[in-house]
Design an enzyme around this catalytic site. Structure first.
Site, PDB file in Angstrom:
ATOM      1  N   SER A 142       0.995  -0.931   0.228  1.00 60.75           N
ATOM      2  CA  SER A 142      -0.028  -0.277  -0.024  1.00 60.75           C
ATOM      3  C   SER A 142       0.752   0.812  -0.009  1.00 60.75           C
ATOM      4  O   SER A 142       1.796   1.244   0.090  1.00 60.75           O
ATOM      5  CB  SER A 142      -1.259   0.060   0.914  1.00 60.75           C
ATOM      6  OG  SER A 142      -1.242   1.044   2.065  1.00 60.75           O
ATOM      7  N   TYR A 155      -2.674  -0.091  10.615  1.00 62.53           N
ATOM      8  CA  TYR A 155      -3.112  -0.428   9.003  1.00 62.53           C
ATOM      9  C   TYR A 155      -1.419  -0.297   8.106  1.00 62.53           C
ATOM     10  O   TYR A 155      -1.052  -1.027   7.577  1.00 62.53           O
ATOM     11  CB  TYR A 155      -4.144   0.540   8.068  1.00 62.53           C
ATOM     12  CG  TYR A 155      -3.820   0.051   6.751  1.00 62.53           C
ATOM     13  CD1 TYR A 155      -4.817  -1.254   6.310  1.00 62.53           C
ATOM     14  CD2 TYR A 155      -3.767   1.137   5.311  1.00 62.53           C
ATOM     15  CE1 TYR A 155      -5.008  -1.475   4.692  1.00 62.53           C
ATOM     16  CE2 TYR A 155      -3.975   0.338   4.422  1.00 62.53           C
ATOM     17  CZ  TYR A 155      -3.936  -0.958   3.561  1.00 62.53           C
ATOM     18  OH  TYR A 155      -3.889  -1.025   3.036  1.00 62.53           O
ATOM     19  N   LYS A 159       1.182  -3.131   7.009  1.00 60.02           N
ATOM     20  CA  LYS A 159       1.635  -2.617   5.400  1.00 60.02           C
ATOM     21  C   LYS A 159       3.232  -2.104   5.575  1.00 60.02           C
ATOM     22  O   LYS A 159       4.043  -2.731   4.352  1.00 60.02           O
ATOM     23  CB  LYS A 159       1.127  -1.270   4.455  1.00 60.02           C
ATOM     24  CG  LYS A 159      -0.656  -2.223   4.506  1.00 60.02           C
ATOM     25  CD  LYS A 159      -0.655  -3.225   3.840  1.00 60.02           C
ATOM     26  CE  LYS A 159      -2.071  -3.383   3.343  1.00 60.02           C
ATOM     27  NZ  LYS A 159      -2.363  -4.947   2.585  1.00 60.02           N
TER      28      LYS A 159
END
Length: 291
Positions: A142, A155, A159
């Site tokens: 990402s 998150y 990532k």
């Protein structure tokens, strides 16, 4: 081999998180190129519908990617039904948003478990087959792997972790003939992102991003780019392409992000979102059942 549309034809691929969103689109794109697809995920009915509409021999498995033993059993069944795996797309992922200090510990931990630990379990499970086929492992990462954003600590941490995992695996596996790639992706039109837009904290976060970074891309468009990268055994793919430029300046990002946060976001009172989308709810339920 000059016609990339046929490079993967007749091979077997695994896609995790394949019930919806990008995983579903990647499964369709692979099948359109003649690949037998093993769809893995937590939403059994959605997986079955996706498998039913694929043009190649494909099957689905209801499995939690964080469960080592269950994944091992699935890997054996895939090899028996579809043949040895040549491609793995580690796509399964969930997200939540909100201030870290007020975050729910279980939801925060589940993001790390699914995104990072689940990717590691996926790699460990299927590497024996990839070594036999000299195949390719693609890790879905990402923009959050490159530059961490406030209000999305779990998150971003997960990532960044999968990016490092993929870099390590690439160095280890290159001498043994296995390719490892990383897909750096931005906002995709999935139910997870549509759910994110319903929460003030993530709407505000997107509103303060530069205009190009706010754009949402169709899942099928992103899937085509991702599968083409697999065909080329590319080390990386960036969708949109300008993310490659962000990679070049990543060391300079924390300062501006901190200043923007201090000026714009910290003044507001935000609450946590919980795990986002139908996939997030399925992951939450699976996490409770394993606890």
């Amino acid at each position: 081999m000059t016609d990339r549309k046929h490079v993967l034809s007749g091979r077997t691929a695994v896609v995790t998180g394949a019930a919806r969103g990008l995983g579903q689109a990647v499964a369709h794109e692979l099948a359109d190129r003649g690949v037998r697809v093993a769809l893995l995920g937590l939403e059994e009915e959605a997986l079955a519908r996706t498998a039913h509409h694929l043009p190649t021999a494909s099957h689905h498995w209801h499995v939690d990617v964080t469960d080592d033993e269950a994944m091992a059993r699935v890997a054996e069944d895939i090899a028996r039904r579809l043949g040895p795996v040549s491609v793995v797309v580690a796509n399964a992922g969930v997200a939540e948003g909100g201030p870290f200090t007020d975050s729910d510990p279980d939801s925060w931990r589940r993001v790390i478990e699914v995104n990072l630990v689940g990717s590691a379990v996926t790699a460990r499970t299927f590497l024996p087959q990839l070594l036999r086929t000299r195949g390719h492992y693609l890790q879905i990462a990402s923009l959050a792997s490159i530059g961490a954003a406030p209000m999305m600590s779990a998150y971003c941490a997960s990532k960044a972790g999968v990016e490092s995992l993929a870099h390590s695996l690439r160095a280890e596996l290159a001498p043994r003939g296995v390719g490892v790639g990383i897909a750096y992706l931005n906002w995709i039109d999935t139910d997870m992102i549509r759910d994110a837009d319903q929460h003030a904290v993530l709407r505000e976060l997107r509103a303060h991003m530069p205009p190009p970074a706010r754009r949402t891309y169709p899942a099928q468009y992103v899937a085509r780019r991702v599968v083409t990268a697999v065909e080329r055994r590319s080390h990386s793919v960036y969708v949109p392409g300008w993310l490659r430029c962000v990679q070049a300046v990543r060391a300079a990002l924390p300062g501006p992000v901190a200043r923007l946060t201090r000026r714009e976001l910290i003044r507001s009172q935000f609450t946590g979102t919980g795990l986002l989308g139908a996939g997030g709810r399925a992951a939450e339920s699976a996490g409770r059942s394993r606890a």
